[in-house]
Design an enzyme around this catalytic site. Structure first.
Site, PDB file in Angstrom:
ATOM      1  N   GLY A  67       0.888  -1.313  -0.045  1.00  0.00           N
ATOM      2  CA  GLY A  67       0.052  -0.008  -0.024  1.00  0.00           C
ATOM      3  C   GLY A  67       0.898   1.242  -0.048  1.00  0.00           C
ATOM      4  O   GLY A  67       0.340   2.205  -0.113  1.00  0.00           O
ATOM      5  N   PRO A 113       4.322  -5.509  -0.587  1.00  0.00           N
ATOM      6  CA  PRO A 113       4.289  -4.080  -1.551  1.00  0.00           C
ATOM      7  C   PRO A 113       4.215  -4.325  -2.997  1.00  0.00           C
ATOM      8  O   PRO A 113       4.917  -5.441  -3.499  1.00  0.00           O
ATOM      9  CB  PRO A 113       5.884  -3.437  -1.245  1.00  0.00           C
ATOM     10  CG  PRO A 113       6.607  -4.382  -0.992  1.00  0.00           C
ATOM     11  CD  PRO A 113       5.741  -5.711  -0.248  1.00  0.00           C
ATOM     12  N   GLY A 114       3.480  -3.519  -3.847  1.00  0.00           N
ATOM     13  CA  GLY A 114       3.535  -3.619  -5.345  1.00  0.00           C
ATOM     14  C   GLY A 114       3.717  -2.347  -5.960  1.00  0.00           C
ATOM     15  O   GLY A 114       5.003  -2.410  -6.373  1.00  0.00           O
ATOM     16  N   ARG A 115       2.995  -1.384  -5.989  1.00  0.00           N
ATOM     17  CA  ARG A 115       3.141  -0.161  -6.640  1.00  0.00           C
ATOM     18  C   ARG A 115       4.639   0.454  -6.163  1.00  0.00           C
ATOM     19  O   ARG A 115       5.322   0.992  -6.865  1.00  0.00           O
ATOM     20  CB  ARG A 115       2.046   0.909  -6.191  1.00  0.00           C
ATOM     21  CG  ARG A 115       2.193   2.052  -7.033  1.00  0.00           C
ATOM     22  CD  ARG A 115       1.202   3.092  -6.344  1.00  0.00           C
ATOM     23  NE  ARG A 115       0.033   2.566  -5.912  1.00  0.00           N
ATOM     24  CZ  ARG A 115      -1.334   2.756  -6.736  1.00  0.00           C
ATOM     25  NH1 ARG A 115      -1.078   3.074  -7.647  1.00  0.00           N
ATOM     26  NH2 ARG A 115      -2.289   2.243  -5.997  1.00  0.00           N
ATOM     27  N   ARG A 145      -5.657   4.083 -15.596  1.00  0.00           N
ATOM     28  CA  ARG A 145      -5.824   4.708 -14.349  1.00  0.00           C
ATOM     29  C   ARG A 145      -6.664   6.254 -14.296  1.00  0.00           C
ATOM     30  O   ARG A 145      -7.243   6.495 -13.378  1.00  0.00           O
ATOM     31  CB  ARG A 145      -4.294   4.768 -13.359  1.00  0.00           C
ATOM     32  CG  ARG A 145      -3.723   3.435 -13.369  1.00  0.00           C
ATOM     33  CD  ARG A 145      -2.684   3.457 -12.503  1.00  0.00           C
ATOM     34  NE  ARG A 145      -3.037   3.827 -11.144  1.00  0.00           N
ATOM     35  CZ  ARG A 145      -2.850   4.969 -10.517  1.00  0.00           C
ATOM     36  NH1 ARG A 145      -2.222   5.910 -11.159  1.00  0.00           N
ATOM     37  NH2 ARG A 145      -3.447   5.110  -9.101  1.00  0.00           N
ATOM     38  N   TYR A 167      -9.625   6.163 -11.796  1.00  0.00           N
ATOM     39  CA  TYR A 167      -9.601   6.861 -10.727  1.00  0.00           C
ATOM     40  C   TYR A 167      -9.225   8.186 -10.847  1.00  0.00           C
ATOM     41  O   TYR A 167      -8.661   8.988  -9.841  1.00  0.00           O
ATOM     42  CB  TYR A 167      -8.349   6.087 -10.010  1.00  0.00           C
ATOM     43  CG  TYR A 167      -8.256   4.725  -9.922  1.00  0.00           C
ATOM     44  CD1 TYR A 167      -9.198   3.778  -9.248  1.00  0.00           C
ATOM     45  CD2 TYR A 167      -7.003   4.059 -10.401  1.00  0.00           C
ATOM     46  CE1 TYR A 167      -8.887   2.475  -9.544  1.00  0.00           C
ATOM     47  CE2 TYR A 167      -6.972   2.742 -10.705  1.00  0.00           C
ATOM     48  CZ  TYR A 167      -8.012   1.982 -10.078  1.00  0.00           C
ATOM     49  OH  TYR A 167      -7.758   0.598 -10.222  1.00  0.00           O
ATOM     50  N   CYS A 226     -12.776   5.248 -28.614  1.00  0.00           N
ATOM     51  CA  CYS A 226     -13.937   6.114 -28.951  1.00  0.00           C
ATOM     52  C   CYS A 226     -14.828   6.273 -27.600  1.00  0.00           C
ATOM     53  O   CYS A 226     -16.171   5.736 -27.346  1.00  0.00           O
ATOM     54  CB  CYS A 226     -14.915   5.380 -29.637  1.00  0.00           C
ATOM     55  SG  CYS A 226     -14.026   5.584 -31.303  1.00  0.00           S
ATOM     56  N   GLU A 227     -14.407   7.038 -26.785  1.00  0.00           N
ATOM     57  CA  GLU A 227     -14.971   7.552 -25.296  1.00  0.00           C
ATOM     58  C   GLU A 227     -14.522   8.846 -24.778  1.00  0.00           C
ATOM     59  O   GLU A 227     -13.226   8.959 -24.967  1.00  0.00           O
ATOM     60  CB  GLU A 227     -14.562   6.464 -24.056  1.00  0.00           C
ATOM     61  CG  GLU A 227     -15.320   5.097 -24.319  1.00  0.00           C
ATOM     62  CD  GLU A 227     -15.577   4.603 -23.096  1.00  0.00           C
ATOM     63  OE1 GLU A 227     -16.147   5.063 -22.126  1.00  0.00           O
ATOM     64  OE2 GLU A 227     -16.169   3.160 -23.388  1.00  0.00           O
ATOM     65  N   TYR A 274       0.015  -1.060 -12.362  1.00  0.00           N
ATOM     66  CA  TYR A 274      -1.232  -0.885 -12.471  1.00  0.00           C
ATOM     67  C   TYR A 274      -1.635  -0.133 -13.949  1.00  0.00           C
ATOM     68  O   TYR A 274      -2.638   0.373 -14.016  1.00  0.00           O
ATOM     69  CB  TYR A 274      -1.860  -0.401 -11.349  1.00  0.00           C
ATOM     70  CG  TYR A 274      -1.728  -1.013 -10.047  1.00  0.00           C
ATOM     71  CD1 TYR A 274      -2.122  -2.254  -9.653  1.00  0.00           C
ATOM     72  CD2 TYR A 274      -1.252  -0.470  -8.963  1.00  0.00           C
ATOM     73  CE1 TYR A 274      -2.101  -2.939  -8.762  1.00  0.00           C
ATOM     74  CE2 TYR A 274      -1.037  -1.266  -7.730  1.00  0.00           C
ATOM     75  CZ  TYR A 274      -1.547  -2.580  -7.566  1.00  0.00           C
ATOM     76  OH  TYR A 274      -1.136  -2.920  -6.552  1.00  0.00           O
TER      77      TYR A 274
HETATM   78  N1  LLP Z   1      -1.785  -7.130  -0.867  1.00  0.00           N
HETATM   79  C1  LLP Z   1      -3.142  -7.224  -1.294  1.00  0.00           C
HETATM   80  C2  LLP Z   1      -3.952  -7.779  -0.569  1.00  0.00           C
HETATM   81  C3  LLP Z   1      -3.510  -5.905  -2.223  1.00  0.00           C
HETATM   82  O1  LLP Z   1      -5.003  -5.979  -2.350  1.00  0.00           O
HETATM   83  C4  LLP Z   1      -2.747  -5.176  -2.850  1.00  0.00           C
HETATM   84  C5  LLP Z   1      -3.287  -4.188  -3.875  1.00  0.00           C
HETATM   85  C6  LLP Z   1      -1.498  -5.372  -2.416  1.00  0.00           C
HETATM   86  C7  LLP Z   1      -1.077  -5.991  -1.639  1.00  0.00           C
HETATM   87  C8  LLP Z   1      -0.346  -4.092  -2.978  1.00  0.00           C
HETATM   88  O2  LLP Z   1      -0.712  -2.822  -2.803  1.00  0.00           O
HETATM   89  P1  LLP Z   1       0.385  -1.586  -3.325  1.00  0.00           P
HETATM   90  O3  LLP Z   1       1.487  -1.657  -2.762  1.00  0.00           O
HETATM   91  O4  LLP Z   1       0.508  -1.918  -4.865  1.00  0.00           O
HETATM   92  O5  LLP Z   1      -0.596  -0.428  -3.157  1.00  0.00           O
HETATM   93  N2  LLP Z   1      -5.469  -0.610  -9.451  1.00  0.00           N
HETATM   94  C9  LLP Z   1      -5.189   0.406  -8.225  1.00  0.00           C
HETATM   95  C10 LLP Z   1      -4.607  -0.363  -7.325  1.00  0.00           C
HETATM   96  C11 LLP Z   1      -5.297  -1.586  -6.698  1.00  0.00           C
HETATM   97  C12 LLP Z   1      -4.514  -2.064  -5.390  1.00  0.00           C
HETATM   98  C13 LLP Z   1      -5.120  -3.682  -5.387  1.00  0.00           C
HETATM   99  N3  LLP Z   1      -4.577  -4.178  -4.232  1.00  0.00           N
HETATM  100  C14 LLP Z   1      -4.431   1.712  -8.775  1.00  0.00           C
HETATM  101  O6  LLP Z   1      -4.172   1.634  -9.924  1.00  0.00           O
HETATM  102  O7  LLP Z   1      -4.300   2.359  -8.282  1.00  0.00           O
END
Ligand code: LLP
Length: 433
Positions: A247, A285-287, A323, A327, A353-354, A381
């Site tokens: 997150g 962590p992802g993003r 995105r 969002y 086309c939107e 993402y």
């Molecule tokens: N763990 C779980 C259970 C999650 O649902 C998520 C993200 C993560 C970890 C990783 O979160 P991060 O570190 O990436 O914030 N598509 C959206 C973001 C959706 C996030 C979904 N879950 C965007 O483009 O902002």
């Protein structure tokens, strides 16, 4: 000489009048591979990971890359080689990790709707942990594991009811969210899990949301989680690991999230003060690992000046970069080769086309048709949420490593898109008798 003039983008710099990713001139890649084109910097991913590793130095930590942010095999490989585990949310995610050489026992499986087939396959592969999100799922997982003569390792995802102060679509730890087991039901769910012969309780987890730019929600979540661990262990159920989810936000437009090492210094201090500092810890962590490692290169197709608004039509669209439409997200847009002419204000839009197909509102740019632009912060993402809307093939992806570039994903062709489709037999030419 590197003059890094793009805040939040450590791998991107103008050298002379040309934008580079690490030691690669981005316009060369656009010419070689075409646009739209995603380009990721391996060095930037590893630098982002290093901030977490520094923060956790000397601790018992497993960093599980949340691959939903970017599941391309070449990206997964970077994190496999760096020793990471993976947070997956589908059987397809698991197949990708295994195909990239990741270890099954470092996989944790999140998600509210795991199917029996996915559970069976994950048990068969020997994944490290199921992050169970409801009481109903717990019962089904127990049944599936028993039918295979196994015990599924589980952690319950607890919904701590904390506001992460981010976009509502990416807030996941509030009471009204579909995610996790409600905080107040957690203890009784653990007591139920402890009685089931097909599951083995090993941990607890939470994930309160995404693109979090403040530390307070994390501090609050840590306290709520530790309160629960104390209560669960007092009831005689051992919690081996604590997983605080992912997150952490990134700088898209001047946001100043805490750095991973500083955030974790504070959180670990809290864990230490409550005697939890030496537990097995996990994060997802992802993003923050890949978001600012990537850019999407795009070409200006047409300029359409107007009385109310002037449109800069580019060849990347909402199907490549969803995105902004989903969002109202902001991504910086910069030229690969800046012009000396005076800039104007443009609505930067794609060919889909939107009216919702916009990439940037009211951007100040000096552009001409044929110019190349980079949409920044496109490592997370974007490609993972890309679609074939308007029969657009998904873009190609390149991984840059110093002065080397690797094509890690070919551009999707129309035959790739139509593979698996069949024409109706009734449409076949009729034979006359
Ligand atoms: N763990 C779980 C259970 C999650 O649902 C998520 C993200 C993560 C970890 C990783 O979160 P991060 O570190 O990436 O914030 N598509 C959206 C973001 C959706 C996030 C979904 N879950 C965007 O483009 O902002």
């Amino acid at each position: 000489m590197n003059s890094n003039n793009l805040p939040g983008q450590p791998h991107l710099a103008y050298r002379g009048n040309e934008l580079f990713s690490e030691d690669i001139r981005l316009s060369d890649l656009a010419k070689q591979y075409g646009t739209p084109l995603f380009v990721y910097s391996k060095g930037s991913m590893l630098a982002a990971l290093a901030a977490y590793q520094r923060g956790f130095a000397g601790r018992n930590i497993q960093i599980c890359y949340a691959m939903k942010a970017n599941p391309t095999l070449g990206v997964i490989q970077v994190f496999v080689q760096a020793g990471c585990g993976f947070d997956i949310v589908s059987g397809g995610d698991m197949d990708r990790v295994l195909a990239a050489g990741g270890a099954a026992d470092k996989i944790i499986f999140s998600g509210v709707g795991k199917t029996r087939t996915e559970m069976r396959r994950a048990l068969d592969a020997g994944i490290g942990c199921f992050n169970v999100e409801s009481e109903a799922e717990l019962e089904v997982l127990n049944e599936v594991a028993l039918s295979m003569g196994l015990r599924a390792p589980v952690s319950l995802r607890v919904n701590p009811n904390i506001d992460p102060k981010t976009h509502p679509y990416i807030s996941t730890g509030l009471k009204d969210s579909k995610f996790g087991v409600a905080h107040e039901r957690a203890l009784q769910t653990y007591q139920r899990a402890a009685k089931l012969a097909g599951v083995r309780v090993i941990g607890i987890d939470c994930h309160i949301g995404s693109q979090i730019t403040q530390e307070e929600p994390y501090l609050e979540a840590v306290d709520r989680m530790l309160d629960l661990v104390e209560a669960i262990e007092a009831a005689g159920i051992a919690i081996h690991h604590i997983d605080f989810g992912g997150g952490l936000g990134i700088n898209y437009n001047g946001e100043t999230p805490p750095s991973a090492d500083r955030l974790w210094e504070k959180l670990l201090h809290k864990l230490d003060s409550r005697q939890f500092g030496q537990r097995q810890l996990m994060i997802e962590p992802g993003r923050s690992l890949v978001g600012n490692a990537g850019v999407c290169l795009t070409e200006v197709l047409y300029l359409k000046p107007g009385a109310q608004k002037s449109f800069c039509i580019i060849d990347a669209a909402m199907n490549d970069l969803p995105r902004p439409a989903m969002y109202q997200a902001f991504h910086q847009i910069v030229p690969l080769v800046p012009r000396n002419t005076s800039p104007e204000n443009w609505e930067v839009v794609g060919p889909v086309c939107e009216s919702g197909d916009w990439i940037g509102h009211d951007r100040v740019l000096a552009v001409q048709p044929g110019d190349l632009l980079a949409v920044l912060s496109a490592g997370a993402y974007c490609m993972s949420m890309a679609s074939n809307y308007n029969s657009r093939g998904r873009a190609a992806e390149i991984l840059v490593e110093g002065n080397q570039s690797h094509l890690i994903h070919q551009r999707e062709t129309i035959s790739d898109q139509m593979r698996g489709e069949t024409l109706l037999s009734s449409m076949a030419p009729e034979t006359k008798s």
